[in-house]
Design an enzyme around this catalytic site. Structure first.
Site, PDB file in Angstrom:
ATOM      1  N   SER A 134      16.105 -58.991 -57.121  1.00 16.42           N
ATOM      2  CA  SER A 134      17.242 -58.887 -56.102  1.00 16.42           C
ATOM      3  C   SER A 134      17.080 -58.352 -55.057  1.00 16.42           C
ATOM      4  O   SER A 134      17.876 -58.056 -53.995  1.00 16.42           O
ATOM      5  CB  SER A 134      18.491 -57.947 -56.755  1.00 16.42           C
ATOM      6  OG  SER A 134      19.170 -58.600 -57.661  1.00 16.42           O
TER       7      SER A 134
ATOM      8  N   SER B 288      24.318 -55.188 -57.325  1.00 10.61           N
ATOM      9  CA  SER B 288      23.556 -55.993 -57.009  1.00 10.61           C
ATOM     10  C   SER B 288      24.380 -57.379 -57.726  1.00 10.61           C
ATOM     11  O   SER B 288      23.605 -58.170 -58.452  1.00 10.61           O
ATOM     12  CB  SER B 288      22.167 -56.069 -57.908  1.00 10.61           C
ATOM     13  OG  SER B 288      21.219 -56.700 -57.455  1.00 10.61           O
TER      14      SER B 288
ATOM     15  N   LYS C 233      18.168 -60.165 -51.977  1.00  9.76           N
ATOM     16  CA  LYS C 233      19.586 -60.126 -51.455  1.00  9.76           C
ATOM     17  C   LYS C 233      19.761 -59.566 -50.030  1.00  9.76           C
ATOM     18  O   LYS C 233      20.489 -59.768 -49.272  1.00  9.76           O
ATOM     19  CB  LYS C 233      20.612 -59.407 -52.213  1.00  9.76           C
ATOM     20  CG  LYS C 233      20.831 -59.975 -53.843  1.00  9.76           C
ATOM     21  CD  LYS C 233      21.756 -59.110 -54.514  1.00  9.76           C
ATOM     22  CE  LYS C 233      22.175 -59.861 -55.707  1.00  9.76           C
ATOM     23  NZ  LYS C 233      21.095 -59.870 -56.806  1.00  9.76           N
TER      24      LYS C 233
END
Length: 445
Positions: A143, A201, A146
C-alpha cells in the site's frame, strides 16, 4: 463533511519533541565501533544474484540480529539476493547491492538490528541520501503505492467533489483487501475517501476515487506517467491500490522520491498526519451515521509500538508478496528526514516500524557527519539550478485551489512548504508548522 479529530498545538510544542525522543539506536555489535574514523566508507554487500533480465534468487538461512531490547530475534526467513546491477538514478553507489554509507568523524555507526531487504535514509530538504541498502531493488510495494496514487490524483479531485457509489466502482477490489467500508448506493465526498485511503489504507476508497478520475485503466496510466516525470523509474504500476499484481514493483528509492513530491501538497501532508477521523456510515431514520477510523501508521498512533516523536506519516503497507513496507517523514530540531523500509524479515514484532525508528534515530544523529552516497533527483520538468521558479508538482489545479480554503504555501526563494509535523499520541497529536525549504539538488559531477 466529517470533522477531523486531530489536536493541533502550536509550533512551540513541536520544539519540545526532541526531549521525548528515544536514545538513538547506535548498536555496534556488527560494526565493531561506536564512532567511525574520518571519511570511512562502508559498503556491506549481500551476495548478488546472477545479473540478467530475469533473476532467480538464491537464499540462505540466517538468524536475525538482536533487537534493541536485547532479546534475540526469531530465525530470519530465507531471503533472495539483490540483483548484481540496479538503477543508478541518484548516483552510482545507489545502484550497488548492499549497504552504502560514508561515515565522517564523529558519525554513529548504523544500527545493527536491520533486516529489511531494502531501505534508505534521506534529507527531505536537500535530497541528500545519507545511507541506503539495496536502494533500487525493485520489490512489491504493497500500500505504499497509494502515495503515488495520492500524489497523482489529489490535485485533480477537489475535496468537496461528491460521488454516489455504484457496484461497478468496487467490483475490482481484490479479495482480502483492507477496506474503510464504502457502501454501494451511498454518496461520499472526495475528502471522506481520502481519509479512507490515508488512514486505513482502504482499497475500496481507492477504487471509488479512481472511478471519479475516469476509471482504473486511466488512473494506472496517469500514475505511471507521474512516476516517470518524478524519475521514479523502478516503479511499474498495475493496480492503483498496491494490491499484489504480477509485475507491480517499486523501490525504496522511488517510494522516498514519491513521498517527497507528495509532501509538497498541503492536503497530502494533512491526510498523512491525521491520527483519526469520522467516516460516513449508513442512513438511519433519515440521518447519516458516522464511525471513527484510526490511522494504521503505528508510529503515529503508538498501537503496539512506541509513537515516534516528530513523525508525520507517510504510508504503511503489508501484503503476501511485499511483506511489510513503510515510508515515513519525521522532524527533529528543524531537520526533516525521509526513511523507507521494505520487507524486514527479523521476526521481530512490528519490525518495519522499529527498523524505521532506528534509521530515523541514526539519521538525525548522523546528519552533517556523513558524506551523501546519492541524491533524490528532481522531476524531469524541474529546471536546475533550483530557486528559478515553482515546481509544477507543488501546485494544485485551479479547480482544487478554489475548493481548498487556506491552501496557501510558504515560499522562500524557490519551492517552500509548510510541513505539519505530528509528534504525539492519539489524544494529543502534537503538531507544529515550520518551513521546509525544499531545493532540487544540483547534479554532482
Amino acid at each position: 463533511m466529517p470533522v477531523l479529530k486531530k489536536t493541533a498545538l502550536t509550533a512551540a510544542a513541536a520544539s519540545l519533541l526532541p526531549a521525548f525522543a528515544a536514545s538513538p539506536a547506535f548498536a555496534s555489535a556488527r560494526e565493531g565501533a561506536t564512532a567511525a574514523a574520518p571519511d570511512r566508507t562502508v559498503t556491506r554487500v549481500t551476495a548478488p544474484a546472477t545479473p540478467g533480465p530475469s533473476t532467480t534468487p538464491s537464499a540462505s538461512a540466517s538468524t536475525s540480529p538482536p533487537a534493541d531490547d536485547g532479546k534475540p530475534g526469531a530465525p530470519a526467513r530465507k531471503q533472495p539476493a539483490p540483483p548484481a546491477t540496479m538503477s543508478t538514478v541518484g548516483g552510482a553507489r545507489l545502484g550497488l547491492p548492499g549497504t552504502q554509507v560514508k561515515l565522517g568523524a564523529g558519525a554513529p555507526v548504523l544500527p545493527s538490528a536491520l533486516s529489511a531487504r531494502s531501505w534508505i535514509v534521506a534529507d527531505a530538504e536537500t535530497g541528500d541520501v545519507l545511507a541506503s541498502h539495496n536502494a533500487h531493488w525493485r520489490l512489491p510495494p504493497a500500500s505504499t503505492m497509494k502515495m503515488l496514487f495520492a500524489d497523482t490524483l489529489l490535485p485533480e479531485l477537489p475535496k468537496t467533489d461528491t460521488h454516489k457509489v455504484s457496484w461497478q466502482d468496487t467490483e475490482g477490489v481484490g479479495p482480502g483487501s483492507s477496506a474503510v467500508g464504502v457502501k454501494e448506493g451511498l454518496t461520499y465526498t472526495a475528502h471522506d475517501l481520502w481519509n479512507g485511503v490515508f488512514l486505513v489504507s482502504g482499497n475500496d476508497a481507492v477504487h471509488v476515487l479512481a472511478a471519479m478520475n475516469g476509471g482504473i485503466a486511466k488512473t494506472v496510466q496517469d500514475m505511471q506517467a507521474h512516476a516517470e516525470e518524478l524519475q521514479a523509474l523502478d516503479t511499474q504500476v498495475v493496480s492503483p491500490d498496491g494490491y499484489d499484481a504480477p509485475g507491480q514493483v517499486s523501490s525504496a528509492y522511488d517510494l522516498t522520491l514519491i513521498a517527497r513530491s507528495g509532501l509538497q501538497k498541503k492536503d497530502f501532508r494533512d491526510y498523512a498526519a491525521t491520527a483519526k477521523a469520522k467516516f460516513p456510515g449508513k442512513m438511519v431514520d433519515g440521518k447519516r451515521e458516522s464511525f471513527e477510523i484510526v490511522n494504521t501508521n503505528r508510529l503515529i498512533t503508538g498501537d503496539g509500538v512506541a509513537p515516534y516523536p516528530g513523525i508525520a506519516g507517510v504510508k504503511n503497507g503489508n501484503t503476501t508478496q511485499a511483506g511489510a513496507t513503510f515510508t515515513g517523514v519525521a522532524e527533529r530540531n528543524g531537520k526533516v528526514l525521509l526513511v523507507t523500509v521494505m520487507n524486514p524479515d527479523s521476526g521481530e514484532r512490528q519490525a518495519v516500524y522499529k527498523e524505521t525508528a532506528r534509521l530515523f534515530d541514526w539519521g538525525f544523529a548522523a546528519a552533517g557527519k556523513v558524506t551523501p552516497v546519492g541524491e533524490l533527483v528532481a522531476p524531469r520538468s524541474a529546471t536546475p539550478p533550483v530557486g528559478a521558479g515553482p515546481d509544477k508538482h507543488s501546485a494544485q489545479t485551479d479547480r482544487t485551489k478554489k475548493a481548498s480554503a487556506g491552501q496557501g504555501q510558504a515560499s522562500s526563494g524557490g519551492v517552500g512548504t509548510a510541513l505539519a509535523i505530528a509528534g504525539g499520541v492519539l489524544v494529543a497529536l502534537a503538531a507544529g508548522v515550520f518551513l521546509v525549504n525544499r531545493r532540487w539538488p544540483r547534479r554532482r559531477a
